[in-house]
Scaffold this active site. Structure first.
Site: not given
Ligand code: OAD
Length: 235
Positions: A110, A118, A176-178, A202
């Site tokens: 991400h 740029c 640690g991700t939903s 998690n």
């Protein structure tokens, strides 16, 4: 779960950095309760109000100076250094805590807060300071930098490399991700379909928890070092 493991893909999300003091997105009080996704995380929001968006990411970039990697980041760096097989660390996070924890090879699908894109020449440049003051692109000199962060409606980085690693890994671990945002939310099913074991680490069950072969729930700073120590067979 360590016997015969030669290739691992680890996917991390905002939960791994929560104990370092970085807000997650969807937990109570998380970033998406404080700000509208449409305002600060879409190309349309940037076109409508660039100052708002540049200031939002400038503040988050500056905030990195106030946080430190935690035991989970450090454990994954140790895994990279000591695991004899292949490891791909994919993060949805735009912070630099994996690198500061010692990881060398991090795939930021991400994008990164400390990178500028740029919009004139397409160059991605390391960026430590602010963008609100419309600095010049280091390559083409146009004052057209934007945060090098993947917004909703844009294509994540390095998808081919990630999909190849998912197809050949023996173990996929999500930390640690939903499991709310694709394509990352689909990685567990992709890896599993190709024969990998799958493990969720998690704080609480994620949206995809039922897909994993095994799920352990608790803070990343505890679960990740426990898992890496067991895998490396060290104390
Ligand atoms: P979320 O905020 O959606 O989910 C964070 C997850 O971490 C939740 O499931 C929490 O239960 C868990 N969690 C919180 N504290 C934890 C702890 N100490 N230890 C372990 N787990 C903990 O964040 P992401 O899943 O990373 O995308 O969000 C995915 C994407 O949505 C982000 O990359 C961002 C966002 O919109 C873009 O901006 C493109």
């Amino acid at each position: 779960m360590s016997a015969g493991i030669e290739s691992i893909v680890v996917l991390t999300g905002a939960g791994i950095s929560a104990e370092s003091g970085i807000d997650t997105f969807r937990d109570a009080g998380g970033l998406w309760e404080q700000h509208s996704i449409y305002d600060v995380a879409t190309p349309e929001g940037f076109a409508r109000d660039p100052d708002l968006v540049l200031r939002f990411y400038d503040e988050r970039r500056a905030g990195l100076a106030r946080v430190e990697p935690n035991a989970a980041h450090i454990a994954l760096a140790r895994l990279e250094a000591e695991f004899a097989g292949e490891l791909l660390l994919v993060t949805q996070n735009v912070d630099d805590l994996h690198e500061r924890g010692g990881s060398r090879n991090v795939c930021h699908m991400h994008g990164e807060l400390k990178s500028a894109l740029c919009t004139s020449c397409g160059t991605r440049s390391r960026w430590e300071t602010t963008m609100i003051d419309r600095p010049a692109c280091p390559v083409c000199r146009a004052p057209t930098l934007r945060p090098d962060v993947v917004w909703f409606g844009e294509m994540p980085y390095q998808m081919q490399r990630i999909e190849e690693a998912l197809a050949r890994c023996d173990l996929f671990v999500s930390v640690g991700t939903s499991g709310a945002v694709y394509p990352a939310a689909g990685f567990v099913a992709q890896a599993k379909a190709m024969g990998a074991q799958t493990l969720e680490l998690n704080l609480e069950p994620s949206e995809g928890t039922a897909i994993f072969h095994e799920a352990r729930h608790g803070p990343a700073s505890q679960l990740v070092p426990e898992w890496t120590r067991a895998l490396l067979n060290v104390s």
